[in-house]
Design a protein around this motif. Structure first.
Motif, PDB file in Angstrom:
ATOM      1  N   ASP A   1       0.848  -0.905  -0.111  1.00 11.25           N
ATOM      2  CA  ASP A   1      -0.034  -0.107   0.040  1.00 11.25           C
ATOM      3  C   ASP A   1       0.960   1.147  -0.085  1.00 11.25           C
ATOM      4  N   GLU A   2       2.006   1.305   0.767  1.00 14.31           N
ATOM      5  CA  GLU A   2       2.766   2.391   0.650  1.00 14.31           C
ATOM      6  C   GLU A   2       3.556   2.518  -0.385  1.00 14.31           C
ATOM      7  N   GLN A   3       4.080   1.667  -1.122  1.00 13.71           N
ATOM      8  CA  GLN A   3       4.560   1.645  -2.478  1.00 13.71           C
ATOM      9  C   GLN A   3       3.590   2.244  -3.535  1.00 13.71           C
TER      10      GLN A   3
ATOM     11  N   ILE B   1       3.533   6.067  -2.847  1.00 15.84           N
ATOM     12  CA  ILE B   1       4.577   6.699  -3.403  1.00 15.84           C
ATOM     13  C   ILE B   1       4.437   6.786  -4.856  1.00 15.84           C
ATOM     14  N   GLU B   2       4.049   5.718  -5.518  1.00 15.34           N
ATOM     15  CA  GLU B   2       3.692   5.814  -7.122  1.00 15.34           C
ATOM     16  C   GLU B   2       2.816   6.973  -7.431  1.00 15.34           C
ATOM     17  N   ARG B   3       1.525   6.940  -6.651  1.00 15.81           N
ATOM     18  CA  ARG B   3       0.641   8.064  -7.051  1.00 15.81           C
ATOM     19  C   ARG B   3       1.121   9.302  -6.821  1.00 15.81           C
ATOM     20  N   LEU B   4       2.065   9.547  -5.794  1.00 17.01           N
ATOM     21  CA  LEU B   4       2.510  10.820  -5.380  1.00 17.01           C
ATOM     22  C   LEU B   4       3.477  11.177  -6.494  1.00 17.01           C
ATOM     23  N   ARG B   5       4.531  10.306  -7.045  1.00 15.39           N
ATOM     24  CA  ARG B   5       5.284  10.614  -7.826  1.00 15.39           C
ATOM     25  C   ARG B   5       4.837  10.946  -9.119  1.00 15.39           C
TER      26      ARG B   5
END
Length: 718
Positions: free
Chosen positions: A259-261, A264-268
């Motif tokens: 979930d954290e990965q 991070i992908e959405r934010l990036r």
């Protein structure tokens, strides 16, 4: 009135905007005005602009539509507005059948109610419905009683165990919430998340509405209710934690969860898209997306990212509004650091991952007794609209500067201003306002202190005023920095992604030079020297925000009072950062006294400061263009310094990021090639190699990476 229809009566436009958007609510209202909404023949179904909308006792958040649009669509909003504005005919028998799910015909609906008698009848039939005669206090009291009566166990079961445990982890660090009410909705503002949750009367936990992203919404809503319960004195039996501290550490040793990965992908992806669109052309949806991601970052245990995203969202909002105070370069630099942090988090493990996550913003441990020396106060305003007064103290036990903050969020409490915060607002019981603390010391009982040495403004804390410290007090003689080499080491250690932010530092100079105005750079410069005679430059920008501070500083230095210390803030917004003087500690009759430069001038100083302030007003009005490193012509680059080369490259890249052309060096290519040669010839291989990769294959990601290297080198002193 049916058991559930009042829920829709309690839903206001702000709640609907939180579900969709203001523009969508506007379009839905036009459909209602055009007569495009009516009951369908089946129970609990409406036809809105040709689409079927299903409603029930779950409220607007649980309604569904058969159109292909994801989430809450225009048709659902139109149905809610129609239900809110239209009054069922009194005594309509088929209404109850529809509410019970019976197979009946459409509900009969009369024109919108326009009299208080209609509203009063509705309220009489349903005590949870809002009546036209409700005062704000009555509505708040009624809704608070409803929320307090909810069973925590039932709420936790509805939310799910994972969301409940996330809320429990955040609950300990949550400030007292701010509560207000419309006629039928309780607004719960969570300071730690900077978000407002809306509890609709009668809809229960499942009907709550907020702008929290879907993945975090249940945890945020549980947190909101729990904060109200705690404020109302209700005990909460949280479920047992799923893991011990040792198990949590093992999880970090294994790296980010799936979930954290994904987060991070959405934010990036969002940050990369903003760079490709150009920071001078920020889309109006970007600030809302950044705020939603800030909430997710807080819920998912990324407190450092959460704070950075909130700040970026505020700056992006100003860019969208074309505000005169908007600063594309500030947004670019912060977005660059966020992007770099996402890359650093992805492969991190163990202690490194824990450092990059950052500490929780507020984790007060309570029950501490502290002796403190007040160091003065300074007023601040953020680009996002937040404003406040920070009051600093020296803590001899922790050998550090502590701060308490009186603040308001953007556009909240319009009566809160710099003078009121300074002279009227009391910090703790037994202590007066910040203006009264300059000449003494304090002892705090049951103080609440966070890991980052922030003092909580708790009603439980008791303060007692003590005699001022003498200049030869042993608690004072070891305070702060009196060696600028040690200070430089501390500032460098705070740079980069792993460094703990160093906000304010206490300087103890052996000698102070006369401050001077640098008209070319539009700065007010003040050099202070340590015991070995080493110089340290303090600097204030010559903008109107700092005029009073500049005038007061000049007056106190000219006054000749012995300056024993300076509290300075480390401002990283410019290349390499700068130290800005905030307050002075002067010696009077052998004792120490704090002077707040935002508020206090030296005695009989008006005649001295007036000429300087007049010059500042003329200077700032003219705004001559200051020479920057980016102005170095290509043919003269070889004569510049390391700092000049790095500054030139940084500003060239920022210019491209403003227009969305970070992937195309274009006309700046010649200058970048010359900079690469100079960097390589002088042995700065890391930057030279990164610049070479960018020139060989220019794209946005390589451009962001190169820009981050420039920012980090500037922080480290070039």
């Amino acid at each position: 009135m049916t058991d559930w229809l009042h829920i829709y009566r309690n839903t206001d436009d702000d709640t609907l905007a939180a579900l969709g958007s203001t523009g969508l609510v506007r379009r839905a209202a036009k459909d209602v005005e055009a007569g495009k909404v009516a009951w369908e023949t089946a129970p609990r179904l409406l036809r809105a602009d040709g689409q079927l909308v299903r409603i029930d006792a779950g409220g607007p958040a649980r309604a569904s539509c058969d159109c292909p649009a994801p989430g809450v669509c225009k048709h659902i909003l139109a149905a809610v507005i129609w239900l809110r504005n239209a009054a069922p005919e009194p005594g309509a028998s088929n209404m109850t059948n529809a509410a019970d799910g019976a197979d009946s015909g459409p509900l009969a609906v009369a024109p919108p109610a326009g009299t208080s008698a209609d509203a009063g009848a509705s309220a009489a039939n349903d005590p949870t419905a809002a009546s036209a005669g409700d005062s704000a206090i009555d509505a708040l009291s009624r809704l608070l009683a409803e929320v307090t009566a909810l069973e925590p166990a039932a709420v936790f079961k509805t939310a799910g165990l994972a969301a409940t445990r996330k809320a429990a982890a955040l609950h300990a660090a949550e400030y007292p919430v701010t509560l207000s009410a419309t006629a039928g909705t309780l607004l719960i503002t969570l300071p730690s998340l900077d978000i407002t949750c809306r509890y609709i009367g009668g809809a229960g936990f499942a009907g709550m509405v907020s702008e929290a992203p879907a993945a975090s919404r249940a945890a945020v809503h549980v947190l909101a209710l729990a904060a109200v319960w705690r404020q109302q004195g209700r005990a909460i039996a949280w479920p047992a934690p799923s893991r011990s501290a040792a198990a949590a550490a093992l999880d970090d040793d294994a790296g980010l969860s799936a979930d954290e990965q994904l987060f991070i992908e959405r934010l990036r992806a969002l940050v990369l898209a903003a760079f490709e669109d150009g920071w001078s052309h920020v889309s109006e949806i970007v600030p809302a997306q950044l705020r939603a991601l800030a909430t997710s970052a807080r819920v998912e245990s990324f407190p450092r990212l959460a704070g950075m995203l909130r700040t970026l969202a505020g700056t992006a909002s100003l860019l969208v509004e074309r505000d005169a105070g908007a600063d594309e370069r500030q947004a670019i630099r912060l977005a660059t650091r966020i992007y770099a942090l996402t890359h650093a988090l992805e492969p991190a493990r163990g202690d490194l991952l824990r450092e990059l996550r950052g500490r929780e913003r507020r984790s007060f441990d309570g029950n501490q007794a502290l002796e403190l020396l007040p160091l003065g106060a300074h007023w601040w305003e953020q680009r996002g609209g937040a404003r406040g007064l920070s009051i600093a103290f020296w803590n001899p036990a922790a050998q550090g500067v502590m701060q308490a903050v009186l603040a308001r969020r953007d556009h909240a409490d319009r009566h809160f201003n710099r003078e009121l915060a300074w002279s009227t607002a009391s910090l703790w019981q037994g202590a007066g306002a910040a203006a009264t603390l300059a000449g003494g010391a304090l002892t705090l009982e049951q103080a609440r202190v966070s890991d980052d040495l922030r003092l909580g403004l708790s009603m439980e804390t008791r303060a007692s005023v003590q005699p001022p410290w003498r200049a030869n007090d042993e608690r004072w003689t070891s305070a702060g920095y009196d060696d600028w080499n040690i200070l430089a080491d501390a500032l460098r250690a705070s740079a980069g992604l792993r460094g703990e932010t160093l906000d304010c530092v206490l300087l103890r100079p052996a000698r102070c030079d006369t401050p001077r105005l640098d008209e070319a750079r539009q700065t007010f410069d003040w050099t202070v020297r340590d015991s070995s005679g080493a110089a340290l430059a303090l600097q204030l920008p010559c903008d109107p925000v700092h005029h009073q501070r500049i005038g007061n500083l000049e007056d106190w230095v000219a006054n000749g009072a012995p300056i024993r210390a300076v509290l300075a803030r480390y401002e990283r917004s410019l290349q390499g950062g700068r130290l800005e003087p905030l307050t002075l500690i002067i010696e009077t009759a052998g004792v120490l006294r704090a002077v707040s430069l935002d508020y206090e001038g030296a005695p009989a100083s008006a005649a001295r400061s007036a000429p300087l302030l007049q010059r500042l007003a003329r200077l700032f009005g003219a705004r001559p263009a200051a020479a920057t490193a980016a102005d170095i012509p290509a043919e003269s680059i070889e004569t510049a310094t390391h700092a000049g080369w790095i500054g030139a490259m940084q500003q060239l890249l920022e210019n491209q990021a403003m227009s969305g052309r970070l992937h195309v060096p274009g006309a700046d290519r010649q200058r970048l090639v010359a900079l690469r040669a100079c960097l390589r010839a002088s042995g700065v291989e890391l930057l030279a190699d990164a610049l070479a990769r960018y020139l060989d294959q220019p794209d946005t990601e390589r451009g962001i990476a190169l820009l981050y290297l420039c920012l980090t080198c500037a922080e480290l002193g070039g």
